[in-house]
Design an enzyme around this catalytic site. Structure first.
Site, PDB file in Angstrom:
ATOM      1  N   CYS A 115       0.824  -1.224   0.000  1.00  0.00           N
ATOM      2  CA  CYS A 115       0.000   0.000   0.000  1.00  0.00           C
ATOM      3  C   CYS A 115       0.854   1.268   0.000  1.00  0.00           C
ATOM      4  O   CYS A 115       0.395   2.325  -0.425  1.00  0.00           O
ATOM      5  CB  CYS A 115      -0.929   0.004   1.206  1.00  0.00           C
ATOM      6  SG  CYS A 115      -1.964  -1.457   1.243  1.00  0.00           S
ATOM      7  N   HIS A 262      -3.995   6.898   1.315  1.00  0.00           N
ATOM      8  CA  HIS A 262      -4.177   5.581   0.694  1.00  0.00           C
ATOM      9  C   HIS A 262      -5.566   5.092   1.069  1.00  0.00           C
ATOM     10  O   HIS A 262      -5.974   5.182   2.232  1.00  0.00           O
ATOM     11  CB  HIS A 262      -3.102   4.617   1.206  1.00  0.00           C
ATOM     12  CG  HIS A 262      -3.486   3.185   1.026  1.00  0.00           C
ATOM     13  ND1 HIS A 262      -3.846   2.667  -0.197  1.00  0.00           N
ATOM     14  CD2 HIS A 262      -3.605   2.170   1.927  1.00  0.00           C
ATOM     15  CE1 HIS A 262      -4.163   1.395  -0.037  1.00  0.00           C
ATOM     16  NE2 HIS A 262      -4.023   1.063   1.236  1.00  0.00           N
ATOM     17  N   ASN A 292     -10.038  -1.035  -2.019  1.00  0.00           N
ATOM     18  CA  ASN A 292      -8.617  -0.773  -1.752  1.00  0.00           C
ATOM     19  C   ASN A 292      -7.809  -1.346  -2.916  1.00  0.00           C
ATOM     20  O   ASN A 292      -7.792  -2.555  -3.128  1.00  0.00           O
ATOM     21  CB  ASN A 292      -8.255  -1.452  -0.421  1.00  0.00           C
ATOM     22  CG  ASN A 292      -6.790  -1.298  -0.041  1.00  0.00           C
ATOM     23  OD1 ASN A 292      -5.954  -0.949  -0.865  1.00  0.00           O
ATOM     24  ND2 ASN A 292      -6.489  -1.578   1.216  1.00  0.00           N
TER      25      ASN A 292
HETATM   26  O1  UT7 Z   1      -4.446  -1.400   2.828  1.00  0.00           O
HETATM   27  C1  UT7 Z   1      -3.811  -2.058   3.866  1.00  0.00           C
HETATM   28  C2  UT7 Z   1      -4.294  -1.610   5.138  1.00  0.00           C
HETATM   29  N1  UT7 Z   1      -5.532  -2.273   5.476  1.00  0.00           N
HETATM   30  C3  UT7 Z   1      -6.299  -1.743   6.402  1.00  0.00           C
HETATM   31  O2  UT7 Z   1      -5.994  -0.688   6.891  1.00  0.00           O
HETATM   32  C4  UT7 Z   1      -7.508  -2.516   6.860  1.00  0.00           C
HETATM   33  C5  UT7 Z   1      -7.639  -2.391   8.354  1.00  0.00           C
HETATM   34  N2  UT7 Z   1      -8.702  -3.191   8.938  1.00  0.00           N
HETATM   35  C6  UT7 Z   1     -10.013  -2.987   8.692  1.00  0.00           C
HETATM   36  O3  UT7 Z   1     -10.345  -2.117   7.908  1.00  0.00           O
HETATM   37  C7  UT7 Z   1     -11.027  -3.775   9.454  1.00  0.00           C
HETATM   38  O4  UT7 Z   1     -10.388  -4.539  10.432  1.00  0.00           O
HETATM   39  C8  UT7 Z   1     -11.905  -4.695   8.558  1.00  0.00           C
HETATM   40  C9  UT7 Z   1     -12.844  -3.850   7.726  1.00  0.00           C
HETATM   41  C10 UT7 Z   1     -11.025  -5.519   7.650  1.00  0.00           C
HETATM   42  C11 UT7 Z   1     -12.744  -5.644   9.407  1.00  0.00           C
HETATM   43  O5  UT7 Z   1     -13.510  -4.928  10.324  1.00  0.00           O
HETATM   44  P1  UT7 Z   1     -13.566  -5.375  11.846  1.00  0.00           P
HETATM   45  O6  UT7 Z   1     -14.485  -4.453  12.520  1.00  0.00           O
HETATM   46  O7  UT7 Z   1     -12.160  -5.451  12.352  1.00  0.00           O
HETATM   47  O8  UT7 Z   1     -14.265  -6.785  11.742  1.00  0.00           O
HETATM   48  P2  UT7 Z   1     -13.746  -8.216  12.242  1.00  0.00           P
HETATM   49  O9  UT7 Z   1     -12.710  -8.741  11.308  1.00  0.00           O
HETATM   50  O10 UT7 Z   1     -13.432  -8.166  13.680  1.00  0.00           O
HETATM   51  O11 UT7 Z   1     -15.035  -9.067  12.062  1.00  0.00           O
HETATM   52  C12 UT7 Z   1     -16.239  -8.786  12.800  1.00  0.00           C
HETATM   53  C13 UT7 Z   1     -17.271  -9.814  12.447  1.00  0.00           C
HETATM   54  C14 UT7 Z   1     -16.777 -11.254  12.593  1.00  0.00           C
HETATM   55  O12 UT7 Z   1     -17.851 -12.051  13.018  1.00  0.00           O
HETATM   56  P3  UT7 Z   1     -18.032 -12.429  14.577  1.00  0.00           P
HETATM   57  O13 UT7 Z   1     -16.766 -13.147  14.961  1.00  0.00           O
HETATM   58  O14 UT7 Z   1     -18.203 -11.134  15.293  1.00  0.00           O
HETATM   59  O15 UT7 Z   1     -19.241 -13.300  14.563  1.00  0.00           O
HETATM   60  C15 UT7 Z   1     -16.401 -11.637  11.195  1.00  0.00           C
HETATM   61  O16 UT7 Z   1     -16.483 -13.027  10.976  1.00  0.00           O
HETATM   62  O17 UT7 Z   1     -17.660  -9.681  11.085  1.00  0.00           O
HETATM   63  C16 UT7 Z   1     -17.454 -10.927  10.388  1.00  0.00           C
HETATM   64  N3  UT7 Z   1     -17.045 -10.619   9.038  1.00  0.00           N
HETATM   65  C17 UT7 Z   1     -17.916 -10.387   8.049  1.00  0.00           C
HETATM   66  N4  UT7 Z   1     -19.262 -10.367   8.015  1.00  0.00           N
HETATM   67  C18 UT7 Z   1     -19.846 -10.073   6.847  1.00  0.00           C
HETATM   68  C19 UT7 Z   1     -15.780 -10.491   8.546  1.00  0.00           C
HETATM   69  N5  UT7 Z   1     -15.841 -10.183   7.259  1.00  0.00           N
HETATM   70  C20 UT7 Z   1     -17.141 -10.102   6.911  1.00  0.00           C
HETATM   71  C21 UT7 Z   1     -17.815  -9.803   5.716  1.00  0.00           C
HETATM   72  N6  UT7 Z   1     -19.164  -9.792   5.729  1.00  0.00           N
HETATM   73  N7  UT7 Z   1     -17.171  -9.499   4.573  1.00  0.00           N
END
Ligand code: UT7
Length: 335
Positions: A115, A262, A292
């Protein structure tokens, strides 16, 4: 003492639009989840038969940048190409772009900083121009993420975020005092290399070995991201590296005319916007349309901001990135 400036910008994205609803038909996700967590509404994916590859998209963006810079391909003395999704394991895609554009035997340098790749590449271009070695450098970021994502529920936390596309800039020697790239600031922290990673195929993890050695729920030939850790580090490092750039130039956040972060997550951009108390006119986001696009995200956003007349001569433009490595970087420019 020479300085460098961006003399032309271009971008290219594949025509095929993939909406959040399209994704929810092939995996357990929803438009609401994706928009609430990331701000993304749709992204572009290469479609079989559309002729696009990482290098081809990069070349398409480059042609536009060259035309707008009014610089002939024969005047380019160095190509710097940033991607994490090359068409081939080796050689790097820079030579492919040199060939597609039918350029002279100029050097083609490949940058692997995910990135932060575009800012790293811009920084290299800036140094070569400052020393007087080159007058025109072509800097490109291009990504074909869709070719390597796990498009099932297992991979949803990563695959809904990334999109395909390319952006390019011609970086040229500047003749106007105070204009152009004022400074670039690069950082890395390899202790977190495996927190946002594609483990293989690599020479260490070749395909048969990784299939045999790994359970099906953790397949290392798909990208892995520790989302929460990446998010936490991103908001801290974005702020640090923007401040570093401002301080190096004795500027403050109120001097920023346009911040191009970014496009990792709209929530990260909004956090940074609030932290620096910037108005909506001072920050440009287009993650809603493209997701992204890693090394392509900044040049695509910069091109669109410029096309929409949001960047004018004399403006203070700040670029900032954070991503896999971890790597992070900023560039401060007087347009
Ligand atoms: O470019 C490089 C840099 N990248 C970044 O800066 C990305 C940084 N991270 C993020 O933007 C966030 O962490 C994400 C958007 C990737 C994820 O958001 P989050 O709030 O951290 O969600 P999580 O991974 O903790 O997941 C929360 C819940 C989980 O379910 P449970 O365990 O609470 O039942 C996941 O299984 O959401 C679930 N989940 C989804 N649900 C529906 C994960 N992905 C999805 C999805 N659709 N696509």
């Amino acid at each position: 003492m020479y300085t460098s400036r961006i003399s032309g910008l271009g971008h290219y994205v594949p025509e095929h639009i993939v909406t959040n609803d399209d994704l929810s038909k092939i995996m357990d996700t929803s438009d609401t989840w994706i928009q609430e967590r990331t701000g993304i509404k749709e992204r572009r994916h290469i479609k079989e038969g559309d002729g696009n590859t990482t290098a081809i998209m990069g070349a398409k963006a480059a042609r536009i940048a060259l035309e707008r810079a009014n610089v002939s391909k024969n005047d380019i003395e160095l190509i710097i190409f940033a991607t994490l999704s090359p068409d081939m394991y080796f050689p790097g895609g820079g030579v492919q772009i040199q060939d597609i554009l039918d350029m002279d035997t100029v050097p083609a340098l490949d940058v692997r900083n995910q990135c932060s790749g575009f800012i790293y590449a811009l920084s290299v271009a800036d140094q070569y121009i400052k020393t007087g070695m080159y007058q025109n450098v072509l800097v490109i970021g291009s990504e074909n993420h869709s070719g390597g994502l796990d498009m099932t529920t297992r991979g949803r936390s990563v695959s809904v975020i990334f999109g395909d596309g390319a952006g390019a800039a011609v970086v040229s020697r500047s003749t106007k005092e105070g204009q152009g790239i004022l400074s670039t600031h690069l950082h890395s922290e390899g202790a977190h290399a495996e927190e946002l990673v594609l483990m293989g195929p690599s020479m260490k993890n070749w395909v048969p070995a990784i299939i045999e050695e790994n359970p099906t729920d953790n397949i290392p030939y798909f990208p892995y991201m520790n989302g929460k850790l990446v998010f936490k580090n991103a908001v801290t490092r974005f702020a640090e590296v923007i401040n570093e750039g401002l301080q190096a130039n004795k500027l403050s956040s109120s001097d920023i005319d346009m911040l191009i972060p970014h496009q990792a997550n709209l929530r990260i951009s909004q956090f940074i916007q609030n932290k620096f108390q910037l108005s909506d006119n001072q920050v440009f986001n287009n993650i809603q349309k493209y997701g992204n696009t890693t090394a392509a995200s900044i040049p695509i956003a910069l091109t669109e901001a410029w096309e929409q007349d949001k960047i004018k001569e004399g403006d203070l433009v700040v670029l900032a990135a954070f991503g896999s490595g971890f790597t992070w970087a900023s560039a401060v420019m007087r347009w």
